[in-house]
Design a protein around this motif. Structure first.
Motif, short mmCIF file in Angstrom:
data_model
loop_
_atom_site.label_atom_id
_atom_site.label_comp_id
_atom_site.label_asym_id
_atom_site.label_seq_id
_atom_site.Cartn_x
_atom_site.Cartn_y
_atom_site.Cartn_z
N UNK A 652 0.87 -1.18 0.00
CA UNK A 652 0.00 0.00 0.00
C UNK A 652 0.91 1.23 0.00
N UNK A 653 1.13 1.78 -1.17
CA UNK A 653 2.15 2.82 -1.30
C UNK A 653 1.54 4.08 -1.91
N UNK A 654 1.36 5.10 -1.06
CA UNK A 654 0.69 6.32 -1.53
C UNK A 654 1.52 7.08 -2.56
N UNK A 655 2.84 6.85 -2.56
CA UNK A 655 3.66 7.60 -3.52
C UNK A 655 4.05 6.75 -4.73
N UNK A 656 3.30 5.70 -4.98
CA UNK A 656 3.47 4.94 -6.22
C UNK A 656 3.28 5.93 -7.38
N UNK A 688 5.65 14.50 4.57
CA UNK A 688 6.56 14.27 3.45
C UNK A 688 5.89 14.46 2.09
N UNK A 689 4.54 14.45 2.06
CA UNK A 689 3.86 14.64 0.77
C UNK A 689 3.47 16.10 0.51
N UNK A 690 3.76 16.96 1.47
CA UNK A 690 3.29 18.35 1.36
C UNK A 690 3.87 19.05 0.14
N UNK A 691 5.17 18.83 -0.11
CA UNK A 691 5.80 19.49 -1.26
C UNK A 691 5.16 19.05 -2.56
N UNK A 692 4.92 17.74 -2.67
CA UNK A 692 4.31 17.23 -3.91
C UNK A 692 2.93 17.85 -4.10
N UNK A 693 2.11 17.78 -3.06
CA UNK A 693 0.72 18.25 -3.19
C UNK A 693 0.68 19.74 -3.52
N UNK A 694 1.46 20.53 -2.79
CA UNK A 694 1.46 21.98 -3.07
C UNK A 694 2.11 22.24 -4.43
N UNK A 707 -3.91 16.36 13.42
CA UNK A 707 -2.69 16.61 12.63
C UNK A 707 -2.47 18.07 12.28
N UNK A 708 -3.29 18.97 12.79
CA UNK A 708 -3.16 20.37 12.36
C UNK A 708 -1.79 20.95 12.68
N UNK A 709 -1.29 20.56 13.83
CA UNK A 709 0.00 21.11 14.24
C UNK A 709 1.09 20.67 13.26
N UNK A 710 1.18 19.37 13.00
CA UNK A 710 2.20 18.85 12.09
C UNK A 710 2.05 19.46 10.70
N UNK A 711 0.80 19.50 10.20
CA UNK A 711 0.62 19.93 8.83
C UNK A 711 0.89 21.43 8.67
N UNK A 712 0.45 22.24 9.64
CA UNK A 712 0.71 23.67 9.46
C UNK A 712 2.21 23.94 9.50
N UNK A 713 2.94 23.17 10.30
CA UNK A 713 4.40 23.32 10.32
C UNK A 713 4.99 22.90 8.97
N UNK A 714 4.52 21.75 8.48
CA UNK A 714 5.06 21.24 7.20
C UNK A 714 4.79 22.24 6.08
N UNK A 721 7.61 27.50 -5.63
CA UNK A 721 8.36 27.25 -6.86
C UNK A 721 9.18 25.98 -6.77
N UNK A 722 9.89 25.87 -5.65
CA UNK A 722 10.73 24.69 -5.47
C UNK A 722 9.87 23.42 -5.45
N UNK A 723 8.70 23.54 -4.80
CA UNK A 723 7.80 22.39 -4.71
C UNK A 723 7.34 21.98 -6.11
#
Ligand code: PEP
Ligand code: MG
Length: 743
Positions: A652-656, A688-694, A707-714, A721-723
């Motif tokens: 089960x690999x979300x980044x396939x 770890x998927x935040x860069x891809x999604x954005x 997860x709000x704390x983790x995600x808002x930090x990420x 641009x880099x993303x």
């Protein structure tokens, strides 16, 4: 004809049933009202006996009464049997010409050829059929059909409510249910806040002094036995008092102090001793003296003194138990849920001192001292009048939600999970302070973070973490935890509560997504070999339109005046989307006709969670207002990996790469059509998927409040641009390994 008036009359009748619990009278009055409103010569109710699989004529006006009890139909037999078999209304001006017409001699219904029959259903459970018949010169119209359905809905709820079994051959026609086994869901009453989950410990001890004293068969005892019991009780109470004091600077521990004082009171103890010296057994002497004290205090007008009566009863029970060598429970109560038939205030203190997790009290009032104490000790407690709880085996576990009064027996993971998440969230309280109100990327792009809500009480957590709205409310929860389909009104109340929590923000109701790992205990006695590929979600809803409509009507009504969004799960084709939208339109038209306020233009969106939806995403985007990508199912269905099967978890690999490309396609289609898109599956909370999604353009995430704390930090660590560059590189990868190097 005033159909609104008709519905009002029926709901008044409902009130009557609440009072009298007499179903036959209710049904007779009901059909009399309906017949009058429709100007129908005949009106009948047939009730379905699920054991015999027969539909029995139970109540009628206009038909020959003498023959009523002999009319019994099989499913599909006659027009009425067909209504119930196919779960659809039948309306015809010439019933005798209908292929399914069945003639009953002596019933004299042949004169009334215009026929309208609607099923009486509770969810999809067959309850019976409601029929009106008229002379063929006055056929029925669509408006009549709608009104009769409204009546059938109300009648169904009431029949279900009273939980009566109908036996049409029996004169009384009403039989009480046999002693029920303990249901897996019980609606109790709020007594104290919080929730708890753990193994149950049954405490069925009586706290009735006379009964307790009378039931004791022991060897003759002496005065010194009595004094030893007093001393032992004082010791125990002193220990409990210390335990409680360590944790509470509350007045609660004073209860123990007052009990100790009473046991040291020479007058009280002296009176018992006098009786023993005069020849009484200690047990009866103690019960007699306590009884006198209780009598005196109970009669006092001052509530403070009346409360003393409780104290005396309480401490006397403790001494009695010590006197007869009943030294309390044999099992530890630590982290357990206590199921008790009666509790005195000190029991709650003892349970708290011994770290019990929560209490289910059978009977008793919510204002009792026991409940008040439980509240001040933060001990979750629910009151339920279900004695079967006391019969539960020791291996049973219970989850109690003391805020809603819900009790779940042996709940499965899908029921427990939302509570566990809340526990974790509470543990993170300190981090909450650091959550940004307006999350932005490092270079200042706004990212909207919405909340996923499973329980209504999660909405409070959503507010706590500054969610900008609810991106996914999994409506199946109220369905999973019940013993039957909740009716429209029940759902309306739940949904309204949610809207009221977030009155200014978007609230997204995902329609019933049952099936797969979210089975309903009361639906379908069949086992699906592949439940994830079975009769689930939107398929179930479109097949069971009454259930679907009840939910949509409740959502539309609850959403009046709010920023309402309706989202269909598991959409696999444009056809399904159009059908589902059609049902929303039907509901709107009904609500207009019934003059019921509702939201007439909610945003309509779909979950993108099937490969089929990815293939069709452009056409789907053209027909709805938003997409929400459900990555949990999307990954499962793209990769053919059961999301609940541990054995295949590594596949089960979300980044396939296929998953990443699928999400990108949905994103592009949404952008092209100019509709909103968010991610509401678990990928949205993995840093770890935040860069891809954005990077591919996603600007809205919907995640658990946890997860709000983790995600808002990420998010704040991402540069758009880099993303974008990183995402393009990931999309170009042919292997999972290649993606992993970039992650
Ligand atoms: C999903 O499938 O990603 C989703 C959000 O819905 P659920 O987990 O309820 O199936
Ligand atoms: Mg899903």
């Amino acid at each position: 004809m005033d159909h609104v008036g008709l519905l009002l009359s029926i709901s008044e009748l409902n009130e009557m049933l609440h009072e009298t619990s007499s179903l036959p009278t209710f049904l007779d009055r009901c059909i009399a009202i309906v017949a009058h409103h429709f100007g129908a010569e005949v009106c009948s109710i047939y009730l379905y006996d699920p054991i015999q699989k027969r539909l029995n004529l139970t109540s009628t006006v206009g038909l020959n009464h003498e023959n009523v009890s002999s009319v019994s139909l099989g499913l599909g037999e006659g027009l009425t049997g067909l209504v119930l078999q196919e779960l659809r209304p039948i309306m015809t001006a010439e019933s005798s010409k209908h292929p399914s017409y069945r003639y009953f001699p002596n019933l004299q219904e042949e004169k009334f050829d215009a026929y309208l029959g609607v099923p009486i259903l509770r969810g999809i459970e067959r309850i019976g059929v409601l029929v009106v018949q008229r002379n063929s010169t006055r056929p029925f119209a669509d408006a009549d059909l709608k009104a009769l359905r409204g009546v059938a809905n109300q009648v169904a709820a009431m029949i279900d409510y009273t939980r009566l079994l109908i036996n049409s051959g029996n004169d009384s026609r009403v039989l009480p249910k046999e002693k029920d086994p303990c249901p897996s869901f019980i609606k109790g009453r709020f007594a104290s806040g919080g929730w708890a989950y753990g193994p149950i410990v049954i405490d069925a001890e009586t706290k009735n002094l006379t009964a307790l004293a009378g039931s004791v068969k022991i060897h003759p005892q002496t005065k010194s036995d009595f004094l030893a019991a007093i001393a032992r009780t004082i010791d125990q109470l002193t220990t409990y008092q210390k335990q409680i004091e360590e944790r509470l600077s509350d007045v609660a521990s004073l209860i123990f102090a007052s009990h100790i004082l009473l046991l040291k009171d020479e007058q009280f103890v002296g009176k018992v001793q006098n009786l023993i010296e005069a020849g009484s057994q200690p047990v009866s002497a103690l019960a007699a003296v306590s009884g006198q004290y209780i009598d005196i205090f109970t009669k006092q007008p001052n509530p403070y003194f009346r409360q003393k009566a409780d104290d005396i009863r309480d401490v006397t029970i403790r001494v009695l138990n010590n006197l007869i060598g009943q030294t309390g429970r044999s099992r530890s109560v630590q982290n357990s849920i206590i199921v008790a038939s009666d509790l005195v205030p000190s029991d709650i203190l003892v349970l708290s001192a011994e770290n019990a997790a929560g209490v289910i009290l059978i009977g008793g009032g919510v204002t009792s001292h026991v409940a008040i104490l439980a509240r001040s000790l933060k001990m979750p407690m629910v009151i339920a009048d279900v004695p079967a709880l006391l019969e539960l085996p020791h291996a049973a576990k219970a989850l109690i939600d003391a805020e809603t009064g819900n009790i779940f027996i042996n709940p499965d993971a899908s029921v427990r999970e939302p509570y566990e998440k809340r526990r974790k969230l509470r543990q993170q309280q300190t981090e909450i302070a650091g959550i940004s109100r307006d999350p932005k990327t490092a270079d200042g792009t706004d990212i909207v973070i919405l909340a996923n809500v499973n329980l209504i009480s999660d909405a409070a957590d959503a507010k706590l973490v500054h969610a900008k709205g609810i991106g996914l409310y999994r409506t199946e929860f109220p369905f999973i935890v019940r013993n039957a389909f909740p009716v429209e009104e029940e759902q309306f109340l739940v949904y309204r509560k949610l809207i009221e929590c977030m009155p200014e923000s978007p609230v997204t109701f995902r329609t019933l997504d049952i099936g797969g790992d979210k089975a309903l205990s009361y639906y379908g006695d069949f086992v699906e070999h592949n439940p994830f590929l079975g009769m689930r979600s939107i398929r179930f809803c479109l097949e069971n339109k009454d259930v679907f409509k009840a939910q949509l009507r409740a959502i539309l009504r609850a959403g009046a005046g709010a920023d309402l969004r309706i989202m269909f799960p598991m959409i696999s084709s444009v056809d399904e989307l159009e059908q589902a939208k059609g049902v929303v339109d039907e509901c709107k038209a009904e609500l207009v006709a019934e003059h019921i306020p509702f939201h007439d233009s909610p945003k309509i969106g779909i979950m993108i969670e099937l490969p089929a939806a990815i293939e069709m995403c452009e056409e789907l985007a053209a027909r709805c207002d938003f997409f929400s990508v459900g990555t949990n199912d999307l990954v499962q269905y793209i990769l053919a990996v059961d999301r609940t099967n541990e054995k295949v978890a590594k596949f089960y690999c979300s980044h396939h790469p296929s998953v990443l490309r699928a999400i990108k396609r949905a994103m592009d289609a949404a952008r092209k059509a100019g509709i909103g898109i968010s991610i509401c599956g678990d990928m949205a909370h993995e840093a770890r998927y935040m860069e891809f999604l954005i990077g591919i353009g996603i600007r809205t995430m919907s995640i658990d409040p946890l997860y709000f704390s983790t995600v808002s930090k990420a998010v704040s660590a991402v540069t758009v641009d880099k993303a974008g560059v990183k995402a393009a590189a990931m999309l170009a990868c042919s292997t999972i390994e290649g993606v992993e190097k970039l992650l």
